[in-house]
Design a protein around this motif. Sequence first.
Motif, PDB file in Angstrom:
ATOM      1  N   UNK A 188       0.875  -1.125  -0.046  1.00  0.00           N
ATOM      2  CA  UNK A 188      -0.071  -0.049   0.003  1.00  0.00           C
ATOM      3  C   UNK A 188       0.727   1.181  -0.076  1.00  0.00           C
ATOM      4  N   UNK A 189       0.786   2.230  -0.867  1.00  0.00           N
ATOM      5  CA  UNK A 189       1.294   3.462  -0.683  1.00  0.00           C
ATOM      6  C   UNK A 189       0.193   4.642  -0.523  1.00  0.00           C
ATOM      7  N   UNK A 190       0.716   5.668   0.332  1.00  0.00           N
ATOM      8  CA  UNK A 190      -0.079   6.749   0.481  1.00  0.00           C
ATOM      9  C   UNK A 190       0.557   7.672   1.470  1.00  0.00           C
ATOM     10  N   UNK A 191      -0.145   8.231   2.200  1.00  0.00           N
ATOM     11  CA  UNK A 191       0.484   9.463   3.173  1.00  0.00           C
ATOM     12  C   UNK A 191       0.299   9.050   4.594  1.00  0.00           C
ATOM     13  N   UNK A 192       1.223   9.565   5.233  1.00  0.00           N
ATOM     14  CA  UNK A 192       1.479   9.609   6.838  1.00  0.00           C
ATOM     15  C   UNK A 192       1.599  11.104   7.328  1.00  0.00           C
ATOM     16  N   UNK A 193       0.690  11.393   8.200  1.00  0.00           N
ATOM     17  CA  UNK A 193       0.906  12.474   9.240  1.00  0.00           C
ATOM     18  C   UNK A 193       2.072  12.419  10.037  1.00  0.00           C
ATOM     19  N   UNK A 194       2.987  13.110  10.030  1.00  0.00           N
ATOM     20  CA  UNK A 194       4.141  13.043  10.845  1.00  0.00           C
ATOM     21  C   UNK A 194       4.244  14.057  12.179  1.00  0.00           C
ATOM     22  N   UNK A 202       8.758  12.324   0.491  1.00  0.00           N
ATOM     23  CA  UNK A 202       7.708  11.476  -0.287  1.00  0.00           C
ATOM     24  C   UNK A 202       6.865  11.189   0.430  1.00  0.00           C
ATOM     25  N   UNK A 203       6.100  10.023  -0.089  1.00  0.00           N
ATOM     26  CA  UNK A 203       5.084   9.326   0.470  1.00  0.00           C
ATOM     27  C   UNK A 203       5.380   8.285   1.527  1.00  0.00           C
ATOM     28  N   UNK A 259      11.579  16.047  -8.710  1.00  0.00           N
ATOM     29  CA  UNK A 259      11.455  16.808  -7.417  1.00  0.00           C
ATOM     30  C   UNK A 259      10.185  16.525  -6.892  1.00  0.00           C
ATOM     31  N   UNK A 260      10.106  16.162  -5.614  1.00  0.00           N
ATOM     32  CA  UNK A 260       8.813  16.003  -5.043  1.00  0.00           C
ATOM     33  C   UNK A 260       8.787  16.874  -3.635  1.00  0.00           C
ATOM     34  N   UNK A 261       7.436  17.753  -3.451  1.00  0.00           N
ATOM     35  CA  UNK A 261       7.406  18.385  -2.513  1.00  0.00           C
ATOM     36  C   UNK A 261       5.928  17.983  -1.861  1.00  0.00           C
ATOM     37  N   UNK A 262       5.966  17.564  -0.503  1.00  0.00           N
ATOM     38  CA  UNK A 262       4.725  16.934   0.023  1.00  0.00           C
ATOM     39  C   UNK A 262       4.434  17.581   1.411  1.00  0.00           C
ATOM     40  N   UNK A 263       3.237  18.016   1.555  1.00  0.00           N
ATOM     41  CA  UNK A 263       2.758  18.420   2.884  1.00  0.00           C
ATOM     42  C   UNK A 263       1.654  17.825   3.292  1.00  0.00           C
ATOM     43  N   UNK A 279       6.276   9.128  12.382  1.00  0.00           N
ATOM     44  CA  UNK A 279       6.203   8.420  11.077  1.00  0.00           C
ATOM     45  C   UNK A 279       7.381   8.730  10.274  1.00  0.00           C
ATOM     46  N   UNK A 280       7.636   7.783   9.232  1.00  0.00           N
ATOM     47  CA  UNK A 280       8.739   7.923   8.449  1.00  0.00           C
ATOM     48  C   UNK A 280       8.126   8.163   7.012  1.00  0.00           C
ATOM     49  N   UNK A 281       8.976   8.578   6.042  1.00  0.00           N
ATOM     50  CA  UNK A 281       8.454   8.862   4.719  1.00  0.00           C
ATOM     51  C   UNK A 281       9.136   7.620   3.865  1.00  0.00           C
ATOM     52  N   UNK A 282       8.381   7.426   2.560  1.00  0.00           N
ATOM     53  CA  UNK A 282       8.584   6.328   1.697  1.00  0.00           C
ATOM     54  C   UNK A 282       9.672   6.844   0.786  1.00  0.00           C
ATOM     55  N   UNK A 283      10.460   6.026   0.097  1.00  0.00           N
ATOM     56  CA  UNK A 283      11.192   6.567  -1.028  1.00  0.00           C
ATOM     57  C   UNK A 283      10.384   6.673  -2.431  1.00  0.00           C
TER      58      UNK A 283
END
Length: 283
Positions: A188-194, A202-203, A259-263, A279-283
Motif C-alpha cells: 500500500x502506498x499513501x500518506x502519513x501525518x508526521x 516523499x509518501x 523533485x517531490x514536495x509533499x505536505x 512517522x517516516x517517509x517512503x522513497x
Amino acid sequence: MLLTVTHTTRYVFTEAVTHGLQRLRLRPKSTHGQEVLDWTMDLAGARVEAEYEDQNHNHVTLVSIEQGAEEVVVTCSGTVRTSDNNGVIGMHSGHMPLWCFLRPTALTKPGSKVRQLVSSIDVDKGDTLAFLHALSRAVGQQVEYVPGQTDVGTTAEEALAAGKGVCQDHAHIMISAGRLVDIPMRYVGGYLKMDDREEQEAGHGWAEAHVPGLGWVGFDVSNEVCPDDRYIRVASGCDYSEAAPVTGVASGGGDSHLDVQLSVAEKVLGGQQQQQSSGTGQQ
C-alpha cells in the motif's frame, strides 16, 4: 481526523519531450477508514487523456506529455477525513482474486534470507494475526531504517541481506515472508501525518495482509504500528510497482530529474489540534 495534503511532483527534462504517457495513481478513494472530502489535480506540461480503475481498484489518471515540454508538474491537493480502525480495512474488493496476492513478484520473490526469517519466528503460524505481528517486529529488528541505501528496484531479499532500507523495503520483506505461509499480502502506498514536520520528501508505504474473519489488515513495519487515523491509503498492488504514484514512458527528453514536495497536516478545528504522532517517509 481531518488531514490536508498538498503533493507536487515535478519532472525536469534536459531536452524537449517528443512523446510521453504517464499513469498517475495519486487520487485516494473513499473506503473503510477514510472519506475523501475534496481532491484536485492540476497539470502543467501534460493533459488528461483518460481516467479509470486498474486491476487493484486504484484510481488511475492517464496523461500525455505535451510535445516539446521540458517540464511536467503535477500538483494534487485535498482533504481526507480518517478514522482509527486498528489497521482493519475489511473484506476484499476489486478485480483481483485473493490468490493473486499469494504469487511472488520480481520485488518480493523469497530467497534463503526470507525463508530463514520465517523459520526464526517462534509463533504458531496457524494464529495468523499473532504470526503477522511477530513477523512485523522481526523485520523491523533485522532491517534498520536507513534512507539512501536502497532504491525502487531493490528486492525484499536484497534489503534483508543488507540489513538496511526504508519503508518500501520493510513492506516488501513482510509481503514476501507472509506469502511463504500462504497469507495473501499486498503493498500500500499513501500518506502519513508526521509529528515533527508537515513538509516531507516523499509518501509512505506499508503492507496489508488478508486475515480470516477480519479481511485486509495493515502493518507499518517502519513505525511498529497498524495504520491508524494518521494514514491515507492511495493505491495498492502486489508490490510497489503496481502502486507507484507515477509510471510511464517518454521519447526524447534526454535525462530527467524528479523533485517531490509533499505536505501532510491536520486541519485545525475550533482552535485545537489533536495529539500528533511520529512517522517516516517512503522513497
